[in-house]
Scaffold this motif. Structure first.
Motif, PDB file in Angstrom:
ATOM      1  N   LEU A  98       0.862  -1.134  -0.074  1.00  0.00           N
ATOM      2  CA  LEU A  98       0.134  -0.013  -0.045  1.00  0.00           C
ATOM      3  C   LEU A  98       0.587   1.226   0.064  1.00  0.00           C
ATOM      4  O   LEU A  98       0.534   2.127  -0.821  1.00  0.00           O
ATOM      5  CB  LEU A  98      -0.977   0.018   1.174  1.00  0.00           C
ATOM      6  N   GLU A  99       1.866   1.211   0.820  1.00  0.00           N
ATOM      7  CA  GLU A  99       2.867   2.325   0.850  1.00  0.00           C
ATOM      8  C   GLU A  99       3.738   2.718  -0.504  1.00  0.00           C
ATOM      9  O   GLU A  99       3.616   3.718  -1.160  1.00  0.00           O
ATOM     10  CB  GLU A  99       3.947   2.123   1.676  1.00  0.00           C
ATOM     11  N   ASP A 100       3.622   1.460  -1.216  1.00  0.00           N
ATOM     12  CA  ASP A 100       4.725   1.840  -2.518  1.00  0.00           C
ATOM     13  C   ASP A 100       3.613   2.024  -3.684  1.00  0.00           C
ATOM     14  O   ASP A 100       4.204   2.577  -4.361  1.00  0.00           O
ATOM     15  CB  ASP A 100       5.401   0.350  -2.758  1.00  0.00           C
ATOM     16  N   LEU A 101       2.441   1.298  -3.763  1.00  0.00           N
ATOM     17  CA  LEU A 101       1.476   1.713  -4.686  1.00  0.00           C
ATOM     18  C   LEU A 101       0.831   2.845  -4.734  1.00  0.00           C
ATOM     19  O   LEU A 101       0.401   3.396  -5.908  1.00  0.00           O
ATOM     20  CB  LEU A 101       0.613   0.352  -4.821  1.00  0.00           C
ATOM     21  N   GLY A 102       0.643   3.362  -3.599  1.00  0.00           N
ATOM     22  CA  GLY A 102      -0.343   4.668  -3.472  1.00  0.00           C
ATOM     23  C   GLY A 102      -1.603   4.505  -3.864  1.00  0.00           C
ATOM     24  O   GLY A 102      -2.280   3.495  -4.074  1.00  0.00           O
ATOM     25  N   MET A 103      -2.188   5.588  -4.389  1.00  0.00           N
ATOM     26  CA  MET A 103      -3.363   5.891  -4.925  1.00  0.00           C
ATOM     27  C   MET A 103      -3.645   5.238  -6.257  1.00  0.00           C
ATOM     28  O   MET A 103      -4.824   4.711  -6.793  1.00  0.00           O
ATOM     29  CB  MET A 103      -4.151   7.290  -4.617  1.00  0.00           C
ATOM     30  N   ALA A 104      -2.980   5.407  -7.025  1.00  0.00           N
ATOM     31  CA  ALA A 104      -2.827   5.370  -8.591  1.00  0.00           C
ATOM     32  C   ALA A 104      -2.134   3.881  -9.052  1.00  0.00           C
ATOM     33  O   ALA A 104      -2.331   3.373 -10.150  1.00  0.00           O
ATOM     34  CB  ALA A 104      -2.434   6.153  -9.249  1.00  0.00           C
ATOM     35  N   GLY A 105      -1.494   3.189  -8.091  1.00  0.00           N
ATOM     36  CA  GLY A 105      -0.870   1.903  -8.592  1.00  0.00           C
ATOM     37  C   GLY A 105       0.575   2.252  -9.139  1.00  0.00           C
ATOM     38  O   GLY A 105       1.109   3.588  -9.191  1.00  0.00           O
ATOM     39  N   ASP A 106       0.956   1.034 -10.179  1.00  0.00           N
ATOM     40  CA  ASP A 106       2.278   1.380 -10.372  1.00  0.00           C
ATOM     41  C   ASP A 106       2.213   2.151 -12.034  1.00  0.00           C
ATOM     42  O   ASP A 106       2.080   1.267 -13.085  1.00  0.00           O
ATOM     43  CB  ASP A 106       3.049  -0.183 -10.733  1.00  0.00           C
TER      44      ASP A 106
END
Length: 291
Positions: A25-33
């Motif tokens: 969740l931290e890495d992907l954030g709101m918009a994803g990769d």
């Protein structure tokens, strides 16, 4: 009496699942990769290989596997080594196949855990090698990265080390500030014995041999000999006569640990194996399948 070899350590699935979810969740954030979405076709498939670039000890396979599983349960994760295994530069440690976008999106979280934990396991093994031939066990402390204690302590076990207490709730360790407020070593130990259940160990930290004698008289289960010279450690071992389990701490590094171990103490605790280790260099190489 012959000591039986310890069974391998194991991480609980709920802890792994929760930690990996938070990391993703931290890495992907709101918009994803967004980089992968922008550059790779949705239907692209690939095979990726995780490999090591320097010698070391592996730890964290379960977390890497879980990172790929949470992103895409249809990805195939094949572990080629087990935690605690010695690896050499160029060794492949895992193979992942399936949707290329999903492999790329889980890559960094998987590698972050593997590099960090394998670094701790590898550095622990360096310390263990220094005490080889003695009866001393090298232990980690509560000086761990917030949120990663279970994994860092597990990595210590993978490297052949031992765990000290996991938190403030699983053992009583009376330190200098407790003694200062309680009034004396004896007062603190007696109060702890009155409070503790019959299964809880009571360890007390002492700075000199006078406090050590007081701790023994008070009935401490274990004594932490803090910042004592090898000469004083040997004297403490002689005076102890098997009454309490003895642990040395303070000023422990690769230059001093051998002499500390040769004093006869049973445990040597150091924060360096968790706080001063370097990540093991692990990478992921990806090959796109021709379809």
């Amino acid at each position: 009496m012959t000591n039986s070899p310890a069974h391998p350590a194991e991480l609980s699935a709920p802890i792994v699942e929760q930690a990996v979810r938070n990391a993703l969740l931290e890495d992907l954030g709101m918009a994803g990769d967004v980089t992968t979405q922008a550059t790779l076709p949705k239907e692209a498939v690939a095979v990726a290989v995780m490999n090591v670039r320097e010698p070391g000890i592996i730890a964290g396979i379960d977390l890497a596997r879980e990172a790929f599983r949470q992103i895409d349960p249809t990805l195939t994760f094949e572990a080629l080594v087990t935690d605690g295994e010695i690896v050499s530069p160029g060794d492949n440690i895992a193979r992942i196949s399936g949707n290329a976008r999903h492999i790329m999106s889980a890559e960094r979280v998987a590698l972050n855990y593997m590099c960090h934990m394998s670094g701790i396991a590898s550095y622990t093994r360096v310390f263990m090698n220094e005490v080889d031939g003695t009866d001393a066990k090298v232990c980690c402390t509560r000086k761990t990265t917030p949120g990663l204690r279970a994994f860092e302590k597990y990595a210590v076990k993978c490297g052949g080390g031992s765990n000290h207490r996991f938190g403030l709730d699983d053992a009583i360790l009376i330190k200098d500030n407790h003694i200062a407020v309680a009034g004396s070593v004896s007062a603190a130990v007696h109060a702890a014995r009155a409070f503790a259940g019959h299964l809880m160990s009571i360890e007390v930290e002492v700075d000199n041999l006078e406090q050590f004698a007081e701790a023994l008289d008070a009935g401490a289960t274990a004594v932490l000999l803090d910042n004592m010279s090898p000469k004083k450690l040997r004297e403490a071992v002689r005076l102890n006569k098997g009454q309490a389990r003895l642990e040395a701490s303070g000023g422990v590094d690769l230059k001093s640990i051998r002499k500390i171990a040769e004093s006869g103490v049973e445990f040597i605790s150091t924060s360096k194996i968790t706080m001063a280790s370097m990540p093991l260099d692990i990478g992921l190489d990806i090959e796109v399948e021709n379809t």
